[in-house]
Design a protein around this motif. Structure first.
Motif, PDB file in Angstrom:
ATOM      1  N   ARG A 247      -6.995  -4.074  -4.851  1.00 47.35           N
ATOM      2  CA  ARG A 247      -6.564  -3.598  -6.172  1.00 47.35           C
ATOM      3  C   ARG A 247      -7.260  -2.286  -6.526  1.00 47.35           C
ATOM      4  O   ARG A 247      -6.642  -1.349  -7.011  1.00 47.35           O
ATOM      5  CB  ARG A 247      -6.907  -4.654  -7.236  1.00 47.35           C
ATOM      6  N   GLN A 248      -8.565  -2.242  -6.247  1.00 49.38           N
ATOM      7  CA  GLN A 248      -9.339  -1.030  -6.551  1.00 49.38           C
ATOM      8  C   GLN A 248      -8.774   0.165  -5.789  1.00 49.38           C
ATOM      9  O   GLN A 248      -8.631   1.255  -6.317  1.00 49.38           O
ATOM     10  CB  GLN A 248     -10.797  -1.214  -6.127  1.00 49.38           C
ATOM     11  N   LYS A 249      -8.453  -0.080  -4.516  1.00 55.21           N
ATOM     12  CA  LYS A 249      -7.924   0.981  -3.663  1.00 55.21           C
ATOM     13  C   LYS A 249      -6.654   1.556  -4.273  1.00 55.21           C
ATOM     14  O   LYS A 249      -6.452   2.752  -4.311  1.00 55.21           O
ATOM     15  CB  LYS A 249      -7.598   0.412  -2.297  1.00 55.21           C
ATOM     16  N   LYS A 250      -5.796   0.641  -4.745  1.00 56.29           N
ATOM     17  CA  LYS A 250      -4.514   1.054  -5.329  1.00 56.29           C
ATOM     18  C   LYS A 250      -4.726   1.922  -6.537  1.00 56.29           C
ATOM     19  O   LYS A 250      -4.096   2.933  -6.739  1.00 56.29           O
ATOM     20  CB  LYS A 250      -3.744  -0.186  -5.765  1.00 56.29           C
ATOM     21  N   LYS A 251      -5.704   1.480  -7.395  1.00 52.96           N
ATOM     22  CA  LYS A 251      -5.974   2.218  -8.623  1.00 52.96           C
ATOM     23  C   LYS A 251      -6.449   3.623  -8.308  1.00 52.96           C
ATOM     24  O   LYS A 251      -6.102   4.584  -8.979  1.00 52.96           O
ATOM     25  CB  LYS A 251      -7.065   1.506  -9.423  1.00 52.96           C
TER      26      LYS A 251
ATOM     27  N   THR B 137       0.845  -1.197   0.000  1.00 45.59           N
ATOM     28  CA  THR B 137       0.000   0.000   0.000  1.00 45.59           C
ATOM     29  C   THR B 137       0.878   1.244   0.000  1.00 45.59           C
ATOM     30  O   THR B 137       0.629   2.217  -0.708  1.00 45.59           O
ATOM     31  CB  THR B 137      -0.895   0.029   1.266  1.00 45.59           C
ATOM     32  N   TYR B 138       1.934   1.195   0.828  1.00 40.66           N
ATOM     33  CA  TYR B 138       2.746   2.406   0.997  1.00 40.66           C
ATOM     34  C   TYR B 138       3.752   2.605  -0.137  1.00 40.66           C
ATOM     35  O   TYR B 138       4.030   3.714  -0.550  1.00 40.66           O
ATOM     36  CB  TYR B 138       3.475   2.379   2.340  1.00 40.66           C
ATOM     37  N   ASN B 139       4.321   1.501  -0.615  1.00 37.04           N
ATOM     38  CA  ASN B 139       5.383   1.625  -1.617  1.00 37.04           C
ATOM     39  C   ASN B 139       4.826   1.490  -3.027  1.00 37.04           C
ATOM     40  O   ASN B 139       3.852   0.785  -3.250  1.00 37.04           O
ATOM     41  CB  ASN B 139       6.444   0.547  -1.385  1.00 37.04           C
ATOM     42  N   ILE B 140       5.479   2.118  -3.984  1.00 37.16           N
ATOM     43  CA  ILE B 140       4.929   2.074  -5.334  1.00 37.16           C
ATOM     44  C   ILE B 140       5.228   0.742  -6.002  1.00 37.16           C
ATOM     45  O   ILE B 140       6.249   0.114  -5.749  1.00 37.16           O
ATOM     46  CB  ILE B 140       5.455   3.229  -6.238  1.00 37.16           C
ATOM     47  N   ASP B 141       4.311   0.344  -6.835  1.00 32.30           N
ATOM     48  CA  ASP B 141       4.452  -0.874  -7.605  1.00 32.30           C
ATOM     49  C   ASP B 141       5.748  -0.764  -8.410  1.00 32.30           C
ATOM     50  O   ASP B 141       6.008   0.252  -9.040  1.00 32.30           O
ATOM     51  CB  ASP B 141       3.249  -0.969  -8.560  1.00 32.30           C
ATOM     52  N   GLY B 142       6.561  -1.801  -8.352  1.00 32.14           N
ATOM     53  CA  GLY B 142       7.814  -1.740  -9.109  1.00 32.14           C
ATOM     54  C   GLY B 142       9.012  -1.462  -8.217  1.00 32.14           C
ATOM     55  O   GLY B 142      10.138  -1.765  -8.579  1.00 32.14           O
ATOM     56  N   SER B 143       8.780  -0.887  -7.026  1.00 25.57           N
ATOM     57  CA  SER B 143       9.908  -0.652  -6.121  1.00 25.57           C
ATOM     58  C   SER B 143      10.355  -2.003  -5.549  1.00 25.57           C
ATOM     59  O   SER B 143       9.567  -2.941  -5.468  1.00 25.57           O
ATOM     60  CB  SER B 143       9.496   0.275  -4.978  1.00 25.57           C
ATOM     61  N   TRP B 144      11.605  -2.086  -5.121  1.00 26.67           N
ATOM     62  CA  TRP B 144      12.109  -3.396  -4.650  1.00 26.67           C
ATOM     63  C   TRP B 144      11.339  -3.885  -3.436  1.00 26.67           C
ATOM     64  O   TRP B 144      11.096  -5.070  -3.283  1.00 26.67           O
ATOM     65  CB  TRP B 144      13.622  -3.326  -4.362  1.00 26.67           C
ATOM     66  N   ILE B 145      10.924  -2.953  -2.586  1.00 28.67           N
ATOM     67  CA  ILE B 145      10.231  -3.396  -1.371  1.00 28.67           C
ATOM     68  C   ILE B 145       8.841  -3.924  -1.720  1.00 28.67           C
ATOM     69  O   ILE B 145       8.363  -4.894  -1.159  1.00 28.67           O
ATOM     70  CB  ILE B 145      10.183  -2.279  -0.302  1.00 28.67           C
ATOM     71  N   TYR B 146       8.227  -3.284  -2.707  1.00 29.19           N
ATOM     72  CA  TYR B 146       6.912  -3.754  -3.172  1.00 29.19           C
ATOM     73  C   TYR B 146       7.066  -5.160  -3.764  1.00 29.19           C
ATOM     74  O   TYR B 146       6.291  -6.074  -3.491  1.00 29.19           O
ATOM     75  CB  TYR B 146       6.368  -2.782  -4.229  1.00 29.19           C
TER      76      TYR B 146
END
Length: 190
Positions: A184-188, A74-83
């Motif tokens: 998923r909806q929340k992220k979008k 939730t906190y980190n962006i998609d694609g970041s290593w932590i995500y």
């Protein structure tokens, strides 16, 4: 015992390092962390709660472990290593907990949800109403595959799912699916 073993396996993974202790948002200079992540969770906290007898079911434990990954995603962006690490660990943890969740019908504290409460059904119903029509089709698909008797297809344009008729395994499958869709909806919408 099995739960502790699963937790140990998760913690042993190299990529699990950042998830072993609470997020020190002050030290990391991310003051908005507590406003984004409402219920922080980490594997160290889960371990000590497990030792302290805090969990009455595998389901509760699995939910907290899942929260560790959800928070990171939730906190980190998609694609970041932590995500990506969280996403990999989530898949690993889900696979490990899955047999425990399905087999632990009895057995007290190691046990699992053995019956569906009214609250669980009401919550699922409420969450299902938030799904997009595409996600609802997916939900119908799961029910059709696992528990056909719960589908009322008398009106083809509007297939209804009778939540009361769902068996436990199907209910839990649907519930997990719905939660994933909502996440998923929340992220979008962010």
């Amino acid at each position: 015992g099995q739960c502790k073993a699963v937790l140990r396996e998760i913690k042993k993974k190299d990529i699990a390092d950042p998830f072993l202790t609470p997020v020190d948002w002050k030290a990391l200079g991310i003051p908005d962390y507590p406003t984004v992540v409402k219920r922080p969770m980490d594997l160290g906290t889960v371990s000590s709660q497990l030792e302290g007898g805090h969990y009455s079911s595998v389901r509760q434990l699995a939910a907290d472990v899942d929260l560790v990954w959800k928070n990171a995603m939730t906190y980190n962006i998609d694609g970041s290593w932590i995500y990506q690490s969280a996403s990999k660990l989530k898949a690993f943890a889900d696979a490990k907990f899955s047999p425990l969740l399905s087999t632990s019908g009895g057995g007290g504290a190691e046990g699992e949800v053995t019956e569906l409460t009214f609250e669980m059904k009401a919550q699922l119903n409420q969450n299902a109403n938030l799904l997009s029509s595409k996600d609802l089709y997916g939900m119908v698909g799961i029910v059709e595959e696992s528990c056909k008797k719960a589908l009322d297809a008398t009106n083809p344009s509007e297939v209804e799912i009778d939540i009361d008729t769902l068996d436990l395994a199907t209910f839990l499958k649907v519930e997990r699916y719905v939660q994933d869709c909502l996440a998923r909806q929340k992220k979008k919408s962010k």
